[in-house]
Design a protein around this motif. Structure first.
Motif, PDB file in Angstrom:
ATOM      1  N   ASP A 198      -2.062  -5.327  11.437  1.00  0.00           N
ATOM      2  CA  ASP A 198      -0.881  -5.889  10.769  1.00  0.00           C
ATOM      3  C   ASP A 198      -1.027  -5.844   9.253  1.00  0.00           C
ATOM      4  O   ASP A 198      -1.100  -6.895   8.593  1.00  0.00           O
ATOM      5  CB  ASP A 198      -0.663  -7.341  11.223  1.00  0.00           C
ATOM      6  N   PRO A 199      -1.066  -4.659   8.657  1.00  0.00           N
ATOM      7  CA  PRO A 199      -1.149  -4.594   7.197  1.00  0.00           C
ATOM      8  C   PRO A 199       0.125  -5.148   6.563  1.00  0.00           C
ATOM      9  O   PRO A 199       1.186  -5.186   7.182  1.00  0.00           O
ATOM     10  CB  PRO A 199      -1.312  -3.096   6.923  1.00  0.00           C
ATOM     11  N   ALA A 200      -0.018  -5.574   5.320  1.00  0.00           N
ATOM     12  CA  ALA A 200       1.123  -6.139   4.597  1.00  0.00           C
ATOM     13  C   ALA A 200       1.628  -5.142   3.561  1.00  0.00           C
ATOM     14  O   ALA A 200       0.834  -4.507   2.862  1.00  0.00           O
ATOM     15  CB  ALA A 200       0.717  -7.441   3.915  1.00  0.00           C
ATOM     16  N   GLU A 201       2.930  -5.006   3.472  1.00  0.00           N
ATOM     17  CA  GLU A 201       3.528  -4.171   2.435  1.00  0.00           C
ATOM     18  C   GLU A 201       4.061  -5.098   1.354  1.00  0.00           C
ATOM     19  O   GLU A 201       4.981  -5.902   1.594  1.00  0.00           O
ATOM     20  CB  GLU A 201       4.651  -3.303   3.012  1.00  0.00           C
ATOM     21  N   VAL A 202       3.449  -5.018   0.181  1.00  0.00           N
ATOM     22  CA  VAL A 202       3.744  -5.957  -0.902  1.00  0.00           C
ATOM     23  C   VAL A 202       4.488  -5.220  -2.009  1.00  0.00           C
ATOM     24  O   VAL A 202       4.096  -4.115  -2.433  1.00  0.00           O
ATOM     25  CB  VAL A 202       2.442  -6.571  -1.454  1.00  0.00           C
ATOM     26  N   GLU A 203       5.538  -5.859  -2.490  1.00  0.00           N
ATOM     27  CA  GLU A 203       6.327  -5.252  -3.566  1.00  0.00           C
ATOM     28  C   GLU A 203       5.569  -5.339  -4.890  1.00  0.00           C
ATOM     29  O   GLU A 203       4.995  -6.375  -5.238  1.00  0.00           O
ATOM     30  CB  GLU A 203       7.668  -5.962  -3.687  1.00  0.00           C
ATOM     31  N   LEU A 204       5.589  -4.239  -5.639  1.00  0.00           N
ATOM     32  CA  LEU A 204       4.961  -4.194  -6.951  1.00  0.00           C
ATOM     33  C   LEU A 204       5.933  -4.708  -8.013  1.00  0.00           C
ATOM     34  O   LEU A 204       7.160  -4.634  -7.838  1.00  0.00           O
ATOM     35  CB  LEU A 204       4.538  -2.762  -7.282  1.00  0.00           C
ATOM     36  N   PRO A 205       5.405  -5.204  -9.118  1.00  0.00           N
ATOM     37  CA  PRO A 205       6.304  -5.705 -10.168  1.00  0.00           C
ATOM     38  C   PRO A 205       7.071  -4.600 -10.888  1.00  0.00           C
ATOM     39  O   PRO A 205       8.044  -4.878 -11.606  1.00  0.00           O
ATOM     40  CB  PRO A 205       5.347  -6.431 -11.128  1.00  0.00           C
ATOM     41  N   ASP A 206       6.647  -3.356 -10.702  1.00  0.00           N
ATOM     42  CA  ASP A 206       7.370  -2.209 -11.257  1.00  0.00           C
ATOM     43  C   ASP A 206       7.123  -1.022 -10.334  1.00  0.00           C
ATOM     44  O   ASP A 206       6.647  -1.214  -9.208  1.00  0.00           O
ATOM     45  CB  ASP A 206       6.936  -1.928 -12.708  1.00  0.00           C
ATOM     46  N   ALA A 207       7.422   0.173 -10.800  1.00  0.00           N
ATOM     47  CA  ALA A 207       7.212   1.369  -9.978  1.00  0.00           C
ATOM     48  C   ALA A 207       6.253   2.310 -10.703  1.00  0.00           C
ATOM     49  O   ALA A 207       6.669   3.274 -11.378  1.00  0.00           O
ATOM     50  CB  ALA A 207       8.539   2.063  -9.698  1.00  0.00           C
ATOM     51  N   PRO A 208       4.935   2.051 -10.582  1.00  0.00           N
ATOM     52  CA  PRO A 208       3.963   2.852 -11.338  1.00  0.00           C
ATOM     53  C   PRO A 208       3.767   4.245 -10.722  1.00  0.00           C
ATOM     54  O   PRO A 208       4.080   4.490  -9.559  1.00  0.00           O
ATOM     55  CB  PRO A 208       2.681   2.023 -11.211  1.00  0.00           C
ATOM     56  N   THR A 209       3.237   5.126 -11.553  1.00  0.00           N
ATOM     57  CA  THR A 209       2.847   6.449 -11.086  1.00  0.00           C
ATOM     58  C   THR A 209       1.424   6.354 -10.546  1.00  0.00           C
ATOM     59  O   THR A 209       0.514   5.868 -11.229  1.00  0.00           O
ATOM     60  CB  THR A 209       2.914   7.486 -12.226  1.00  0.00           C
ATOM     61  N   VAL A 210       1.244   6.806  -9.318  1.00  0.00           N
ATOM     62  CA  VAL A 210      -0.037   6.633  -8.622  1.00  0.00           C
ATOM     63  C   VAL A 210      -0.696   7.992  -8.409  1.00  0.00           C
ATOM     64  O   VAL A 210      -0.070   8.937  -7.906  1.00  0.00           O
ATOM     65  CB  VAL A 210       0.173   5.924  -7.264  1.00  0.00           C
ATOM     66  N   GLU A 211      -1.978   8.083  -8.765  1.00  0.00           N
ATOM     67  CA  GLU A 211      -2.760   9.293  -8.498  1.00  0.00           C
ATOM     68  C   GLU A 211      -4.234   8.909  -8.484  1.00  0.00           C
ATOM     69  O   GLU A 211      -4.752   8.338  -9.445  1.00  0.00           O
ATOM     70  CB  GLU A 211      -2.497  10.374  -9.546  1.00  0.00           C
ATOM     71  N   LYS A 212      -4.864   9.196  -7.362  1.00  0.00           N
ATOM     72  CA  LYS A 212      -6.277   8.853  -7.158  1.00  0.00           C
ATOM     73  C   LYS A 212      -6.564   7.392  -7.528  1.00  0.00           C
ATOM     74  O   LYS A 212      -7.370   7.106  -8.430  1.00  0.00           O
ATOM     75  CB  LYS A 212      -7.186   9.804  -7.940  1.00  0.00           C
ATOM     76  N   PRO A 213      -5.938   6.468  -6.846  1.00  0.00           N
ATOM     77  CA  PRO A 213      -6.144   5.049  -7.150  1.00  0.00           C
ATOM     78  C   PRO A 213      -7.521   4.573  -6.724  1.00  0.00           C
ATOM     79  O   PRO A 213      -8.154   5.150  -5.840  1.00  0.00           O
ATOM     80  CB  PRO A 213      -5.037   4.355  -6.352  1.00  0.00           C
ATOM     81  N   ILE A 214      -7.973   3.495  -7.353  1.00  0.00           N
ATOM     82  CA  ILE A 214      -9.227   2.841  -6.973  1.00  0.00           C
ATOM     83  C   ILE A 214      -8.968   1.347  -6.827  1.00  0.00           C
ATOM     84  O   ILE A 214      -7.999   0.804  -7.379  1.00  0.00           O
ATOM     85  CB  ILE A 214     -10.352   3.086  -8.008  1.00  0.00           C
ATOM     86  N   VAL A 215      -9.865   0.673  -6.069  1.00  0.00           N
ATOM     87  CA  VAL A 215      -9.727  -0.769  -5.850  1.00  0.00           C
ATOM     88  C   VAL A 215     -11.100  -1.418  -5.886  1.00  0.00           C
ATOM     89  O   VAL A 215     -12.101  -0.814  -5.463  1.00  0.00           O
ATOM     90  CB  VAL A 215      -9.018  -1.068  -4.496  1.00  0.00           C
ATOM     91  N   THR A 216     -11.184  -2.613  -6.423  1.00  0.00           N
ATOM     92  CA  THR A 216     -12.455  -3.341  -6.488  1.00  0.00           C
ATOM     93  C   THR A 216     -12.693  -4.099  -5.188  1.00  0.00           C
ATOM     94  O   THR A 216     -11.833  -4.156  -4.300  1.00  0.00           O
ATOM     95  CB  THR A 216     -12.458  -4.340  -7.644  1.00  0.00           C
ATOM     96  N   ASN A 217     -13.863  -4.712  -5.109  1.00  0.00           N
ATOM     97  CA  ASN A 217     -14.170  -5.612  -4.007  1.00  0.00           C
ATOM     98  C   ASN A 217     -13.466  -6.953  -4.234  1.00  0.00           C
ATOM     99  O   ASN A 217     -12.977  -7.248  -5.327  1.00  0.00           O
ATOM    100  CB  ASN A 217     -15.683  -5.844  -3.904  1.00  0.00           C
TER     101      ASN A 217
END
Length: 227
Positions: free
Chosen positions: A195-214
Motif C-alpha cells: 500500500d504505497p502512498a502517492e503524495v502531492e508535491l508542493p510544485d512540479a519539479p524536473t526529476v532525473e536520477k533522484p536520490i533519497v536519504t535514510n
C-alpha cells in the motif's frame, strides 16, 4: 347357689383384669417400629450444615474466577487490563507499514534545494521504521526510482504520538535540462509494501536520477547531498 355365685364373681374379676391390662397397653403409645422390622428414620443432611455441603456433580466451587476446559484459570474482578483489553490498537512492536503513517512532503531551500519527507504515526498507532531507507519513486519507470545515498539513518525509529521521522529527496542529480516533471511522488516504507502512498508535491519539479536519504529523527541529517 354359692358355688355358682363364686364362679360368676371369678369371671367378673378376670374380665375386669383384662380391661385394665388393655387400657395400660393403649396408654404406652404406638409400638416401637424396630420391633416389627421397620427401619429407624435418620435425620436429613443439609448441604449448608457446617459449611461442608457438596456441590452438584460437574460443578466446582468458585473464588471469583473461572477455569477453562484446558484447566487454566482466569481470575474474575476488575484487575489491570492489557492494551488489547482497553481497546488500544497501538500494535506496539510492529513494523510501520505505509498505511500506518501520515506522510507529507515540503520543499526546503536551505542549505541546498531539496524535498523533505515527514512521517508521523496515525492516531492510535505505535510502530517502528525498521527498514532504514524509504522506497521513493516518480512515475512507474525504473529511471524514476530514487537511489539511497547513505546519509542519515539510525536504529529502528519508534513512531507514536507526536514523534517524527524525516528523509530527504534530491530530485535531480544531473546537469543540463534533461528529466521529466512530476506533480506527485510515490513513497513506501519498503519496496514490498502493498500500500504505497502517492503524495502531492508542493510544485512540479524536473526529476532525473533522484536520490533519497535514510530515515532520521534529526532534520540536519537528511540533506541529500551528492557524494
Amino acid at each position: 347357689m354359692r358355688p355358682r355365685l363364686a364362679a360368676r364373681s371369678t369371671r367378673l374379676v378376670l374380665a375386669a383384669a383384662a380391661v385394665t391390662a388393655l387400657a395400660a397397653t393403649t396408654a404406652c403409645g404406638p409400638e416401637d417400629p424396630t420391633e416389627n422390622g421397620a427401619a429407624t428414620p435418620t435425620a436429613a443432611s443439609s448441604p449448608a450444615e457446617d459449611g461442608k455441603g457438596e456441590a452438584p456433580a460437574g460443578d466446582s466451587a468458585t473464588d471469583g474466577g473461572s477455569t477453562s476446559a484446558s484447566g487454566s484459570k482466569s481470575t474474575g474482578g476488575t484487575g489491570d487490563k492489557g492494551e488489547s483489553g482497553t481497546g488500544d490498537k497501538s500494535g506496539y512492536g510492529q513494523s510501520c507499514g505505509t498505511n500506518d503513517l501520515d506522510l507529507s512532503v515540503t520543499w526546503e531551500a536551505q542549505p541546498i534545494s531539496y524535498y523533505l519527507i515527514t512521517a508521523k504515526a496515525k492516531p492510535g498507532i505505535t510502530c517502528y521504521l525498521d527498514i532504514n531507507t524509504p522506497s521513493v519513486s516518480f512515475g512507474s519507470d525504473a529511471d524514476g526510482v530514487a537511489s539511497p545515498d547513505g546519509q542519515g539513518g539510525e536504529d529502528p525509529i519508534k513512531l507514536s504520538g507526536s514523534s517524527v521521522a524525516y528523509a530527504g529527496i534530491n530530485v535531480k542529480t544531473t546537469e543540463g535540462e534533461g528529466g521529466k516533471q512530476f506533480e506527485n511522488v510515490i513513497i513506501a516504507t519498503s519496496e514490498e509494501d502493498p500500500d504505497p502512498a502517492e503524495v502531492e508535491l508542493p510544485d512540479a519539479p524536473t526529476v532525473e536520477k533522484p536520490i533519497v536519504t535514510n530515515w532520521s529523527t534529526k532534520r540536519n541529517e537528511v540533506i541529500p547531498r551528492i557524494i
